[in-house]
Design a protein around this motif. Structure first.
Motif, mmCIF file in Angstrom:
data_model
loop_
_atom_site.group_PDB
_atom_site.id
_atom_site.type_symbol
_atom_site.label_atom_id
_atom_site.label_comp_id
_atom_site.label_asym_id
_atom_site.label_seq_id
_atom_site.Cartn_x
_atom_site.Cartn_y
_atom_site.Cartn_z
ATOM 1 N N GLU C 478 75.190 90.924 -78.831
ATOM 2 C CA GLU C 478 74.385 90.006 -78.008
ATOM 3 C C GLU C 478 73.581 90.747 -76.956
ATOM 4 O O GLU C 478 72.763 90.158 -76.260
ATOM 5 N N ALA C 482 66.579 91.483 -78.635
ATOM 6 C CA ALA C 482 66.496 90.283 -79.479
ATOM 7 C C ALA C 482 65.424 90.492 -80.552
ATOM 8 O O ALA C 482 64.496 91.265 -80.370
ATOM 9 N N GLY C 530 72.861 89.549 -83.433
ATOM 10 C CA GLY C 530 73.331 88.565 -82.472
ATOM 11 C C GLY C 530 72.993 87.143 -82.888
ATOM 12 O O GLY C 530 72.459 86.903 -83.979
ATOM 13 N N ALA C 531 73.259 86.208 -81.976
ATOM 14 C CA ALA C 531 73.057 84.786 -82.245
ATOM 15 C C ALA C 531 71.633 84.457 -82.708
ATOM 16 O O ALA C 531 71.455 83.710 -83.677
#
Ligand SMILES: Cc1ncc(C[n+]2csc(CCOP(=O)(O)OP(=O)(O)O)c2C)c(N)n1
Ligand SMILES: Cc1ncc(C[n+]2csc(CCOP(=O)(O)OP(=O)(O)O)c2C)c(N)n1
Ligand code: SF4
Ligand code: SF4
Ligand SMILES: [Mg+2]
Ligand SMILES: [Mg+2]
Lengths: 352, 600, 600, 352
Positions: C478, C482, C530-531
């Motif tokens: 996380e 991104a 990550g998410a």
């Protein structure tokens, strides 16, 4: 692009060796090295050595690591099997190959980066095992293929093309080999075929690990004024210890060869002989101490001691130590290798 | 539960004190009584003075998996009393050296304590520290002989075999055995409720560890070159190979038909194997995880230059140095795709010494047939523990599969030889061996090459070669040993496992069946996975993958290579470093089946 | 299609003849005319005498991906005439040296041939082989200046900057430029239909390669120790770091605030970085695939002993030595799980020099925060080609994230310090640095250890530590950059890519949109995923994974780490070793979308 | 089981050094080596050396590879940071650590397998870089931890516990170090504290790479009759070249020390001195050639030459060569390291 292969124009005139082969038959693919690279001269000398020794091309195994120097195994004896291993790890591959088939002639070509940095441990242990092979270290003081970084053999004060001066002490493969108990130690210069060829021939006939350190200038990255591995520097500081004549078994020694200067002869394990004409009086190529001392002293005088510096015949090679059969292990039929089920059942009783 | 020929006991001692031979004596005696038995050695990464354990399980039905807790604990190491006592079943027994007052930590009211003054007796009977320490071990073996009703004739016979020549040793051992035996018999009612009774269930079996079996496999497969660098738990594989070669591989004049090189490290060992494979010899190197990591660069070379090479990875607990004397199956993923660039490697997964023997042979055949590195993925449990397995058999009609190798005769038939041209569907290109024929010469390299064997930097020529490697590995997938499959009436759920987990999983499945949980079973034996694996996966809705690593590496490989939907692969992982236990399997499976519909 | 400020041309020469500077001159001149431009250098793994190419694309809209075939081919290398000519668009142009009779292989009736006697002119104008060879290159640059309408003032200004001091060189260069320019102007009607016109689109941009940018990132992130072993294509990263340090990192007395060690090999380089990281320095090593393979054992140590370390993998074409001067993204899978045992590593995927700069910084922050190895996965295209990118900016308020490090003050607060105890959810355990405080001392080891930092062979203690590592890597997932996501109105299908593929993929998506094919886009920038990555995958039925390797390694990682059903990940792979081209993307995507339902 | 940590019973009596610390304060975890292992004696000598030199425990960095010998870093100075690296790769880790923080005392402990086989290349290059550290090679001729295989330092004819005789020439780290230009080369015996401690102290104060080869018998696998690395053999063939006294800066030399025998003094880079009492007359510990020949000669006589064999102070260490700042790089504030955005924007102009 695919590799360029050279048109094989046969000179009708070209002389033939005992096998009826011409020098051309010992050539390889066209070199892709820089024009004037010392390594190409070493390749040429190797071709002469194999040709003069009447070695069957396909009975040669050529091995190398990675580097400009290591590329050269592709530039001689097309009819021999070649192996470009990974960087610095050729000695191990050669050791395994030799273990499997001791009957071939093994020649390993390496560079000072390949042998003295990443490959230092492997080279030292191949020496210690006395693996029977000719080991040619094409020494230019730099990493040619990666564009000119200093190698571990760069002398202190030696300047790179960019002008940086090397500050770390060099590793001298000759002193190292002598210290590790090498049975054959020589140094020469790519520019001196007359000296290099007989040394390579002697190395090929030596019954163990033959270390040949060849100063082989890199014209692109290390042939300038301030380099101690340049053509100029080497020629000026070149100091030959003992010119050598290698005399293969089947040729008897001609008077001339035998009588030039004060001659010392050493018989190789296969019966052939090496003659040294002594320049440096009382230089004894069979005295390890003396050789070591001589090389260092020369170095301190700013000289590069060359020639066949040390030779010890009869030292057991890897197979001698192992007590292997005379022939190639690859030649032993499976039936001989497998003990069979009867033996296995006997053995099983011991595990109850 | 426990009873005649069905119980397990554990012995806790200090390493370097000679307990190993006493424990071996016990295990072998039981085996010779015809009773199925297995021993697990739990030892430290150290030479002398640290705690070490030996677990022996006796089971008339032939189950050989590890099963804690124990019916009887022999606690000879004061340093580990507490934890040893904790591992005893309630209503179980504890045997300890009562020469000294008993430690508080030993008290457990649900355990029967058997005190035997081993130290005291040995000090009175023997002289010299060394003998006294050694004989203390033989003495507890004697006590166990009484408590478990081990046949003393068998024991005596074994001592005869072992010390027959060494009179003095023989006597002290007799004495020591007696000390323990007599004291136990006099002070406690022997045998204990659970004990031994002669059977005839081991006639066709042997006790052997996997490293010995694999070494034999190499000898019988015709391997001539071995290169290695010592590392636990792989060391004894090469030591055994040497011993067998000294026995079976010398010619009349005593010359050796083999060459073993103790390399300077694992990089060199890998290079030597590749060099020998290039020459046409069957060559191998045994190592463990750290060695595999060091061989990465060389393995990529062998894959791309297509050189046969056999590697034994006797896996231990990672990562890094980890726990060198503990077992794990945690090198699967990193070995399958070892080395930079696009690569994939053949792996074999023996379950026990027997398969270590046969798969050693298979490894050489596959390596030469597909001209690629092959990894025999063993582990410490298989490699270093003594397993009861069927006598090894060898089919004398076996001949090595050398793959496509052109000799002079064959070369005369072709107009010109090109190293990397493949006519047939399996993507294999015929090779030649150095020194055989001028016409067969080619250049071996790890740098870009085209199908002719020439150096290239051309995209299409490069792709043509690496695309063929994909076909080659696909063909290999169908050539590796087929999975072991047990169908229990098409259950909709199945268990998938590999290697040494087999023993515990099979026993676990039997137990589960007794509880009405019926599951199919597949044990993969090779990688890449072939059609039979895919078909099995297709037949079941849910699968439970049981393996010994933290991250579910086998499950990962199944996901990547078969394209199965990940949610159809449940995962049970054990990674504490000890051999897998049956109880773990049963509980693990039941836990995972919560909510999963299992129709039989 | 091609036209003003929108075309591409290619120059084929022999390496080591000085064409590099001529090509750089051309590219930079166009850039200074304010026109978006990009150059791709396609060179051999050799120093002198082999074929080498330089591709220049001019595009007013700022598309910078590679696009063959070419509008104009400058064929200076007789050895590659045939293949060079084949790469010309029909109705395209060919420029060759007409000093010698034209080779048959050059004839193509749909191509206009422009002959210029470069050799002849230079031989008549200059003396000495060296100058003659060098100037021939400048001469074709001059010819191109005329044919493409390159602003000669700009060219002259550049020559001034470059040779200002060296009068003689300046003159010869002027002369040579003129030779080509005048001959072309006189014999052909210049400029060609497609040519250049001044713009103002490069004001805020620079021309820089990724190795330079990454080196700057290391300097600005505060790295003090660099260890390396030379290897193409990573070498210039460290050479640039040294150059920048010589400039920015010397104190008043000329002493160095940095230490660069040229290691004996990559194993040593990795060890040095780990040693320095243990001491608390920001240390890094740049390498390529073969180096990564050699670092495997050390990387496992850093993972398990939790030592920060930063690695740059400037990927080249594998496997093994492969094609050292060609690009690929084929180290993804082997690096993600590098080293034996259960491991997983943080990877960052820069798309261009700009991100190489910022992600170098991120790598050090992540490595220290999570006390684990971090790999910046670059490639040859990013590292060694000059890209047009926005000027690099540095936020002076940035301060390094050193993670949890206890100094003497902090240590006074704790009763006793234990190395591997983690209070917080991210699984990170505070560390101390050697030499700081007696209370902070602990023992770093790759062998089994418990949370206190003591040696252990205990299953539970071992598991406790490795389980925390799983939590730690999950937290890192996380924290990595991104993904870059472009939603085009919730298309049910999407494209997923990484790294240098970005340029071609984005252009490709624009082209596809024009054809009515609308796809969402995600470029992963870090691993573990990550998410945001999971959410994106959840939003689309089908995804096309575009990457530069043979085996679909990014697709593999997505399958393993996100649990997505494999059939939802289609795969397009390019692995010939050249930068990805837009046409490949368009054709590849269309091909895969056959039959796939795409609703916009 | 978790590691055993030793109860720290403070002897009130025990004497204190200048820091007010007792010898106990320099001890470590309890050894898990075999009773009688030579390595434990070396550990004890190291404890004495650090204690006598009044070195702050936490200013010490202890590094090692893998092996019984390498385990010993856990057995001294609990308050120092320790690093068990991977097998044979400690020199690289030490090099990087030293590069980052030159202000600590670095001690590397290794074995003959760790240093002369898998780690040979790294050790040689650490020597070449003259990384400032005390390098203790606990040399027993075998791989102890893997149960007794021959190492590369096993002498020819030396027999393994199983009775096999070693047939390969040994690698002598002392000769190797001398050949590679090491600035400090010594050899001692784990059983001779009187000789070993001052050598270790001198090595710790040496401003470069201090190679100390310590014959340290493996009682379990290599302490039998036929071993040349056994206690018996070493004691019998032990030949001390030059007993040494190490005198730290702050203690002035007492008459006694200075006058025993014929004394030769060498000043260390930090100003402290080493005194050699010459047994072998005219032995010059600053003459590399002489040292090399002396060691070889002794070896040929079947003797093991021990003592501080060669020392060269003032040779630049890695940081000297690099021209690093005096202090630790880890001590430089980030603000000093980051050139800032203004500089960056200037730089950008050069890329247009
Ligand atoms: C594992 C690995 N690291 C680095 C390289 C890059 N590399 C190729 S050749 C070479 C050095 C060559 O130097 P040398 O052996 O002296 O050969 P020369 O080119 O000087 O003849 C290096 C570092 C590589 N190929 N493999
Ligand atoms: C990469 C790797 N290979 C092999 C081993 C197994 N191993 C551990 S210690 C050791 C040799 C130790 O010998 P030495 O350095 O002489 O130390 P000693 O035990 O004799 O003191 C070996 C081979 C390992 N830990 N890592
Ligand atoms: S770079 Fe140097 S070593 Fe390499 S080919 Fe050119 S001259 Fe020879
Ligand atoms: S095995 Fe040898 S080296 Fe290892 S601890 Fe025991 S005596 Fe020492
Ligand atoms: Mg070189
Ligand atoms: Mg040892």
């Amino acid at each position: 692009m695919t590799s360029i292969t050279k048109p094989k124009v046969q000179h009708p005139s070209s002389t033939r060796n005992a096998l009826g082969l011409t020098r051309r038959d010992y050539e390889g693919g066209m070199s892709t090295l820089c024009a004037g690279c010392g390594h190409d001269s070493v390749t040429a000398a190797l071709i002469d050595a194999f040709w003069q020794l009447d070695i069957e091309p396909h009975r040669v195994a050529k091995l190398s690591g990675i580097g400009c120097s290591s590329k050269t195994t592709a530039y001689f004896i097309n009819q021999a099997h070649g192996f470009n291993a990974v960087h610095g790890r050729m000695p191990a591959v050669a050791t395994g190959a030799n273990a499997a088939n001791r009957e071939l002639y093994f020649v390993g070509v390496s560079g000072d980066g390949d042998s003295l940095s990443i490959g230092l441990g492997q080279m030292c242990h191949a020496i210690r095992r006395n693996v029977s092979m000719l080991y040619v270290l094409e020494n230019n003081g730099v990493y040619g293929l990666t564009k000119g970084q200093f190698s571990a053999s760069a002398d202190i004060g030696s300047k790179s093309k960019k002008g940086e001066a090397n500050v770390q002490p060099p590793i001298d493969p000759v002193l190292l080999a002598l210290t590790l108990g090498a049975s054959f130690v020589a140094r020469s210069f790519s520019g001196d075929k007359a000296q290099l060829i007989p040394i390579l021939k002697a190395g090929l006939r030596h019954g163990g690990f033959a270390m040949v350190d060849v100063i082989s200038p890199c014209v692109t990255f290390n042939d300038h004024e301030a380099s101690t591995k340049s053509y100029l520097y080497t020629r000026q500081h070149y100091h030959e210890v003992a010119p050598v004549d290698f005399v293969p078994l089947r040729r008897e020694i001609t008077a001339t060869e035998a009588t030039e200067g004060s001659v010392r002869s050493v018989t190789m394990h296969d019966g052939s002989t090496v003659h040294f004409r002594m320049l440096a009086e009382d230089y004894d190529p069979t005295d390890r101490e003396a050789a070591y001392h001589y090389v260092r002293a020369a170095h301190q005088r700013g000289e590069v001691a060359t020639g066949l510096l040390y030779i010890e015949e009869g030292a057991a090679d890897m197979h001698g130590v192992n007590g292997s059969i005379e022939g190639a292990l690859t030649g032993v039929p499976y039936e001989t290798l497998c003990p069979g089920n009867a033996k296995l059942q006997e053995l099983m009783e011991e595990y109850r | 539960m426990s009873g005649i020929n069905d119980f397990c006991f554990k012995i806790g001692t200090v390493n370097g004190t000679g307990s190993a031979s006493a424990n071996g004596l016990l295990m072998q005696a039981i085996f010779r009584m015809g009773i199925p038995v297995v021993g697990k050695n739990v030892f430290p990464s150290n030479i002398q003075g640290l705690p070490t354990w030996y677990e022996i399980r006796v089971n008339k039905d032939g189950y050989t998996a590890r099963t804690a807790p124990f019916d009887l604990m022999v606690a000879m190491n004061t340093g580990t009393y507490a934890r040893d006592v904790a591992e005893i079943k309630s209503d179980g027994y504890l045997l300890y050296d009562s020469s000294w007052p008993m430690a508080k930590s030993l008290l457990r009211d649900d355990v029967t304590v058997i005190g035997i003054p081993l130290g005291e007796m040995c000090n009175n009977t023997f002289t010299g520290d060394r003998e006294r320490t050694l004989m203390k071990n033989i003495a507890y073996a004697g006590a166990l002989a009484a408590l478990l009703a081990i046949d003393m004739d068998v024991v005596h016979a074994m001592l005869q075999e072992k010390f027959g020549k060494k009179k003095h040793l023989l006597e002290s051992n007799y004495k020591a055995i007696r000390l323990g035996f007599d004291y136990a018999s006099e002070h406690y009612d022997c045998p204990l409720p659970f004990h031994l009774e002669k059977m005839d269930a081991t006639r066709d079996h042997i006790l052997m560890d996997g490293n010995t079996a694999a070494a034999l496999g190499c000898v019988y497969a015709g391997a001539t070159v071995g290169a290695w660098y010592p590392i636990t738990p792989a060391t004894s594989l090469m030591e055994n190979f040497r011993a067998f070669c000294e026995r079976y591989r010398k010619d009349a004049s005593g010359k050796r038909n083999f060459c073993i090189v103790q390399a300077e490290d694992e990089l060199a060992a890998a290079g030597m194997v590749i060099g020998a494979g290039w020459m046409g010899a069957r060559a191998f190197t045994p190592t463990a995880g750290p060695g595999i990591s060091l061989m990465g660069e060389f393995v990529g070379l062998a894959y791309y230059a297509e050189v046969p090479a056999v590697f034994f990875d006797v896996q231990r607990t990672g990562p890094s140095t980890g726990m060198p004397t503990r077992t794990q199956q945690a090198d699967l993923l990193s070995t399958a795709y070892l080395s930079h660039g696009d690569t994939k490697h053949v792996m074999l997964f023996p379950a026990n010494p027997e398969e270590s023997f046969t798969m050693a042979r298979d490894a050489f055949d596959l390596a030469e047939r597909f001209q690629t590195p092959v990894f025999v993925m063993m582990d410490l449990d298989i490699g270093m523990n003594d397993w009861m397995c069927r006598r090894l058999e060898w089919d004398d009609s076996y001949r090595p599969d050398r793959g496509e190798v052109l000799d002079s005769a064959a070369l005369q038939k072709v107009e010109r030889f090109f190293r990397y041209v493949s006519e047939n569907g399996d993507g294999v290109a015929a090779r030649t061996l150095p020194g055989v024929d001028p016409k067969g010469s080619y250049f071996t390299r790890g740098s870009g090459h085209n199908k002719l064997g020439d150096y290239t930097e051309d995209s299409d020529e490069y792709r043509e070669v690496v695309d063929r490697l994909v076909r080659k590995l696909a063909a290999a997938a169908e050539a590796v040993p087929a999975p072991e499959i047990i169908n229990q009436g098409g259950a909709s759920a199945a268990v998938i496992t590999l290697g040494a987990c087999r023993a515990a999983v099979l026993e676990g499945l039997d137990r589960l069946r007794e509880q009405g949980v019926v599951l199919d079973y597949m044990r993969v034996r090779g990688f890449p996975f072939g059609a039979p694996v895919r078909e099995f996966l297709a037949r079941h809705e849910k699968h439970i993958v049981i393996e010994q690593n933290r991250d579910g590496q086998l499950r990962s490989l199944l996901t990547l290579e078969t394209g199965i939907a990940p949610e159809r692969l449940l995962s049970f992982r054990d990674y504490g470093g000890l051999p897998l236990g049956t109880n773990q399997v049963v509980e693990g499976v039941l836990g995972l089946l919560q909510g999963v519909e299992v129709s039989a």
